[in-house]
Design a protein around this motif. Structure first.
Motif, mmCIF file in Angstrom:
data_model
loop_
_atom_site.group_PDB
_atom_site.id
_atom_site.type_symbol
_atom_site.label_atom_id
_atom_site.label_comp_id
_atom_site.label_asym_id
_atom_site.label_seq_id
_atom_site.Cartn_x
_atom_site.Cartn_y
_atom_site.Cartn_z
ATOM 1 N N VAL A 42 36.929 35.824 31.315
ATOM 2 C CA VAL A 42 38.215 35.747 31.988
ATOM 3 C C VAL A 42 39.310 35.882 30.949
ATOM 4 C CG1 VAL A 42 39.701 34.373 33.481
ATOM 5 C CG2 VAL A 42 37.236 34.220 33.706
ATOM 6 N N LEU A 43 40.150 36.888 31.084
ATOM 7 C CA LEU A 43 41.220 37.121 30.121
ATOM 8 C C LEU A 43 42.570 37.138 30.801
ATOM 9 C CD1 LEU A 43 39.773 39.873 27.780
ATOM 10 C CD2 LEU A 43 40.078 37.459 27.294
ATOM 11 N N GLY A 44 43.632 36.982 29.985
ATOM 12 C CA GLY A 44 44.995 37.003 30.505
ATOM 13 C C GLY A 44 45.767 38.187 29.946
ATOM 14 N N GLU A 45 46.901 37.899 29.303
ATOM 15 C CA GLU A 45 47.742 38.967 28.792
ATOM 16 C C GLU A 45 47.092 39.671 27.601
ATOM 17 O OE1 GLU A 45 50.349 39.873 30.499
ATOM 18 O OE2 GLU A 45 49.828 38.274 31.882
ATOM 19 N N GLY A 245 39.929 36.121 36.896
ATOM 20 C CA GLY A 245 39.997 35.086 37.904
ATOM 21 C C GLY A 245 39.661 35.593 39.288
ATOM 22 N N LEU A 246 39.384 34.651 40.173
ATOM 23 C CA LEU A 246 39.138 34.933 41.585
ATOM 24 C C LEU A 246 40.280 34.354 42.407
ATOM 25 C CD1 LEU A 246 35.367 33.885 41.873
ATOM 26 C CD2 LEU A 246 36.306 36.085 41.130
ATOM 27 N N LYS A 247 40.547 34.971 43.526
ATOM 28 C CA LYS A 247 41.516 34.398 44.455
ATOM 29 C C LYS A 247 40.989 34.601 45.866
ATOM 30 C CE LYS A 247 44.596 38.364 45.224
ATOM 31 N NZ LYS A 247 46.007 38.807 45.232
ATOM 32 N N SER A 248 41.439 33.709 46.747
ATOM 33 C CA SER A 248 41.001 33.808 48.131
ATOM 34 C C SER A 248 42.217 33.866 49.039
ATOM 35 C CB SER A 248 40.128 32.600 48.509
ATOM 36 O OG SER A 248 40.864 31.394 48.390
ATOM 37 N N ASP A 249 42.032 34.484 50.183
ATOM 38 C CA ASP A 249 43.073 34.570 51.201
ATOM 39 C C ASP A 249 42.441 34.157 52.540
ATOM 40 O OD1 ASP A 249 45.371 35.054 52.592
ATOM 41 O OD2 ASP A 249 45.090 37.239 52.694
ATOM 42 N N PRO A 250 42.868 33.003 53.112
ATOM 43 C CA PRO A 250 43.959 32.137 52.657
ATOM 44 C C PRO A 250 43.578 31.324 51.425
ATOM 45 C CG PRO A 250 42.903 31.165 54.554
ATOM 46 C CD PRO A 250 42.272 32.516 54.370
ATOM 47 N N ARG A 265 39.418 40.265 40.042
ATOM 48 C CA ARG A 265 40.056 41.304 39.227
ATOM 49 C C ARG A 265 39.302 41.410 37.911
ATOM 50 N NH1 ARG A 265 46.270 40.219 38.747
ATOM 51 N NH2 ARG A 265 45.506 38.125 38.290
ATOM 52 N N LEU A 266 38.914 42.632 37.561
ATOM 53 C CA LEU A 266 38.045 42.861 36.413
ATOM 54 C C LEU A 266 38.641 43.895 35.464
ATOM 55 C CD1 LEU A 266 34.691 43.297 38.395
ATOM 56 C CD2 LEU A 266 35.508 41.193 37.304
#
Length: 942
Positions: A42-45, A245-250, A265-266
């Motif tokens: 998992v990476l950021g900027e 990271g992972l995100k969910s909706d809702p 997102r990869l």
């Protein structure tokens, strides 16, 4: 910590270059074995590696996170403590003096434990660490920056080494950032670092990986082996794409039948991305798989999104829904997020399908899921998952806690939460152990509210005390009970209250021998006092011994001067007064902490386990319990409770229900066999009034005429007569501090009983929790709180209010408390001596009570404000009481004030408060001041 040093040289002394290489090489096989499971990336900027200085390697998760003793070599430390390494890739020497390193969150409260001086957070906002002067890096040099935890024991760093010990920053996956002396970003790993298995490092591989043609690819990756002080290893074989990271909706709880879209997102790592699979499970059913879809479009950072939607038809109210994602690349590399690579770390992200009760619940819901609930409520415990305030805490360890509570049907629980910790409430630092109180047993009828009310009053009045509030717990989707979340007294609590975290806390445990008695040897103190923080700092025990010695008159100077020189007087006075206000009966010999503030060299007391507050006898309108007759006997209801004349245990008294004593809990310390005491109750017909039917028989103090008597050297009292608190006894013996305490108690009594504030708080909280308390009774059959509420409102509050405002007030049977404080318009405060020296260690201003305006010899100025024209405003802390003939000094450096060579100074019982910088005028300058009370009304200042 090194002073002026040349980085690029290895530590000198016992650890030579050859031995260091051998030690590191010996560690490599073990560390490589730890990396066999596919990691989560998992990476950021984007990172900054333009040079000449680059972040070369980072160890986020040490193989063994505990360093209990001094390690045999620095090579061993490099496997037990998190670190990062800098590399000078240029052709010239670089001077790092004054550069700032930011590695995750600043930890300015940390301190060194063994000779290496601590380095605090930077001057620029407190979010970095300043490199000491003289630190330079030769071309090609490697500099290891060791980031120990608060409890790590680190030996002194040899002079001339290529090692820095940074007590002030944490390596916690928020990235490493290096700023030059001008504040420009010189190097970074980018944003969020990837989680890793213990002992696996993240860095720039050698030789460089051939991924420059991949959009969004990072120059950093997992390394095949950790290489502190050595050239980096190559990439870890088989490591797959990076996760962002992972995100969910809702985002948060879903309603039954509502679909959940999960997106990952990869970016590529060592090869192009091949695909992603969603792995999910509902409750504890077998894991299912779904192929995730992508549109193939990369964003500006080269990230590609993969999504899948969980089938809504499978989701019903109360379900736990968990997921993780596996990503692969075209070279066969694989990664998983989350990966649960360390014990206790999450294996899933997820949510819950909300229960209908959530929308209507007056208190927050805690969802608890356990595959084996019977095992989870044992002392050994088992794995569980929690969902709280929109966050899933997966793979936590649940277990039963307590001592007496181990036999209760409804358990007290503890949940060990790793990773970033459990967020109790906004603004409260995350905790690693979440504790639940069960309210299964109370002193008196079950009410569910005594502890929460007591902590609320303590905090409202400015006492350093834990946060405590109710939660409705649902286990595996079914209501389990009404519980309380309680903040622990530890380093996090100190951070919450803005106190230095490098001061020790001592938790009183024993029930008699941890009452701050002077004659408990330091060698035995660990048996009777807990250590919530700084557990490995054995030198702290002498600090506690010095406190107990001074309270017994054995310190430097008189007992009176010791109190003023070593206690945060307003804090101590305030805590004692609030405890008496609420008649917390179990506080004299245990259930408290003492904390030493190293910045001011002052002690305070921090309450704990306050469920015995608003204490009453066992039944509503019934007979007393065997240990106390709380409201009916002066020994316990006196404002002087916990002094030597009012010990916690029964000591030779007659009660309205009988007399005679029975020994219980014999204590063999120092050959004693007197033990604690219990009532030998006589049979009594009918039901009894909680306040008894006989007049109180008041005890006389034999100490007030000689408060500075020296008790040190004479054995402390053992048994029931000795179950008092030596700090409380000292405060009550000394005339000035006793007056402060009684004035503060009168202020609180007028507010909470005279103005009915306590009844209002009890009514509001009971109404809020009553529906959940009724549910609790259907499960545990301990009552719905209604009898406890009635006992508090019809017995405790009226009787306690009468005691404080009549019995112990002027005109009462034992007039200890002063009259109510008159309006501030009648009070006159005058200036005393001052020193306007530009040296802030010496400068002070003083206040004196000139006219109490009919309030006796004291005025409570808690919350009053002193302002200087052109300067800041100082608010007097809760518990600040001006006493006639006692001068209050205000200083910006209380340590400096007490070290003055001329009066006022230490040893003179000088009452001094710490004020913020800038309040005192500069040397030689005049000042215009204003003083207002806690309602904003002007007070005469002359």
């Amino acid at each position: 910590m090194m002073g002026a040093a040349w980085a690029g040289r290895l530590p000198q002394g016992s650890c030579s270059r050859r031995s260091l290489r051998s030690a590191v090489a010996a560690c490599v096989p073990m560390l490589v074995l730890l990396a066999l499971q596919a990691p989560s990336m998992v990476l950021g900027e984007a990172p900054v590696i333009a040079g000449p200085i680059v972040v070369n390697e980072v160890l986020v998760s040490a193989a063994n996170k505990t360093t209990k003793g001094t390690p045999s070599s620095w090579a061993v430390i490099a496997t037990t403590t998190d670190w990062f390494e800098l590399l000078n890739t240029g052709s010239a020497e670089v001077d790092l003096s004054g550069w700032t390193i930011s590695a995750g969150a600043a930890d300015s409260g940390s301190s060194s434990s063994s000779g290496a001086p601590a380095v605090t957070a930077s001057d620029g906002g407190g979010d970095g660490w300043k490199v000491p002067a003289g630190v330079k890096m030769l071309p090609g040099a490697l500099l290891l920056v060791l980031c120990p935890s608060k409890t790590d024991v680190i030996p002194p760093v040899p002079a001339g080494s290529n090692l820095l010990v940074a007590h002030g920053i944490k390596v916690n996956r928020d990235g490493i950032f290096l700023y030059d002396s001008a504040g420009n970003l010189a190097a970074s790993t980018g944003g969020r670092l990837p989680p890793s298995k213990p002992g696996v490092t993240f860095g720039l591989p050698q030789p460089p990986s051939n991924n420059s043609g991949l959009p969004g690819a990072s120059p950093y990756t997992y390394l095949a082996a950790p290489t502190p002080w050595l050239q980096n290893a190559g990439p870890l074989p088989g490591a797959g794409p990076f996760f962002h990271g992972l995100k969910s909706d809702p985002d948060g709880p879903v309603t039954p039948g509502q679909p959940i879209e999960v997106t990952a997102r990869l970016t590529p790592n060592l090869a192009a991305i091949a695909g992603a699979t969603l792995l999910y499970r509902i409750n504890f059913t077998p894991e299912q798989q779904m192929i995730m879809n992508t549109n193939g479009q990369a964003d500006a950072q080269g990230r590609v999104s993969y999504s899948a939607t969980l089938p809504a038809a499978q989701l019903k109210a109360g379900d736990l829904v968990c997921w993780r994602v596996q990503a692969t690349d075209k070279s066969g590399g694989s990664s998983m997020h989350p990966n649960g690579l360390r014990p206790g770390y999450p294996q899933y992200e997820g949510t819950v399908v909300a229960l209908p009760a959530e929308a209507a619940s007056p208190i927050p819901l805690l969802y608890w899921y356990a595959e084996n609930p019977a095992a989870a409520v044992t002392q050994a415990g088992s794995s569980s998952t929690l969902f709280w305030n929109g966050t899933l805490y997966d793979n936590t360890h649940a277990n039963r806690r307590g001592m007496t509570a181990l036999s209760w049907a409804k358990p007290k629980m503890e949940f060990g939460v790793e990773n970033d910790g459990f967020v109790i409430a906004p603004g409260v630092p995350p905790v690693s152990n979440l504790k639940l109180n069960s309210y299964y047993v109370e002193l008196g009828e079950i009410s569910f509210i005594k502890e929460v009310i007591a902590y609320q009053v303590l905090r409202d009045e400015g006492v350093v005390a834990p946060l405590s509030f109710h939660t409705a717990v649902y286990l595996n989707g079914k209501f389990y009970g009404l519980f309380g979340i309680i903040e622990e007294v530890d380093t996090n609590l100190l951070e919450h209250w803005g106190l230095p975290t490098n001061g020790p806390i001592f938790k009183s445990l024993s029930g008699e021998l941890s009452n701050l008695r002077w004659d408990l040897p330091t060698s035995e103190m660990p048996s009777y006092y807990g250590r919530p923080n700084r557990k490995h700092h054995t030198e702290d025990w002498q600090l506690l011994a010095n406190l107990t010695k001074g309270l017994a008159g054995g310190g430097p100077g008189s007992r009176t001067s010791f109190l003023f020189d070593n206690l945060n007087m307003p804090a101590v006075i305030n805590e004692a007064a609030v405890q008496t206000l609420l008649a917390n009966m179990d506080r004299c010999t245990k259930n408290f902490n003492v904390y030493y503030n190293p910045d001011t060299a002052e002690w305070i007391r921090i309450p704990w386990d306050v469920e015995a507050s608003m204490g009453q006898d066992n039944t509503l309108g019934g007979s007393p319990g065997a240990l106390w007759c709380i409201l009916a006997c002066e020994q316990w209801n006196s404002p002087l409770y916990c002094d030597s004349e009012h010990p916690q245990d029964i000591s030779g008294i007659n009660t309205p229900w009988g007399q005679g004593l029975t020994a219980v809990g014999l204590n063999p310390f120092q050959g004693s066999a007197t033990g604690r005491r219990s009532l030998a109750q006589a049979p009594v017909a009918g039901r009894l009034n909680a306040e008894g039917t006989k007049p109180l028989a008041f005890r006389k103090s034999d100490d007030w005429s000689n408060p500075d008597r020296v008790q040190y050297g004479s054995r402390s009292v053992i048994g029931a007569p000795g179950t008092f608190n030596h700090l409380t006894d000292a405060i009550f013996d000394v005339t000035a501090t006793r007056i402060m305490y009684l004035r503060r108690l009168r202020t609180l009594a007028d507010k909470y009983y005279g103005q009915n504030r306590l009844r209002q708080m009890v009514d509001a909280l009971y109404a809020k929790i009553q529906p959940v308390a009724a549910l609790d009774n259907t499960v545990w059959q301990r009552g719905d709180g209604s009898r406890g509420y009635k006992q508090i409102t019809t017995e405790f509050i009226p009787i306690r209010g009468k005691q404080l405002l009549e019995t112990y007030a002027p005109g009462g049977a034992n007039p200890l408390l002063p009259a109510a404080q008159v309006p501030s318009s009648s009070v006159v405060i005058g200036w005393g001596p001052s020193d306007s020296s530009s040296d802030k260690k010496q400068a002070f201003v003083s206040l004196q009570l000139r006219s109490p305006g009919g309030s006796g010899d004291s005025v409570d100025i808690s919350g009053w404000k002193l302002s200087r024209q052109g300067g800041p405003t100082f608010t007097f802390p809760s518990g600040t009481v001006l006493v006639k003939n006692v001068t209050l000094h205000l200083s910006e450096n209380v340590k400096g004030f007490r070290s003055r060579s001329s009066s006022p100074k230490a040893g003179e019982a000088a009452f001094v408060l710490l004020v913020q910088p800038g309040l005192l005028p500069d040397g030689g300058s005049g000042a215009s001041w204003t003083l207002t009370d806690d309602q904003g009304a002007a007070v005469k200042l002359e």
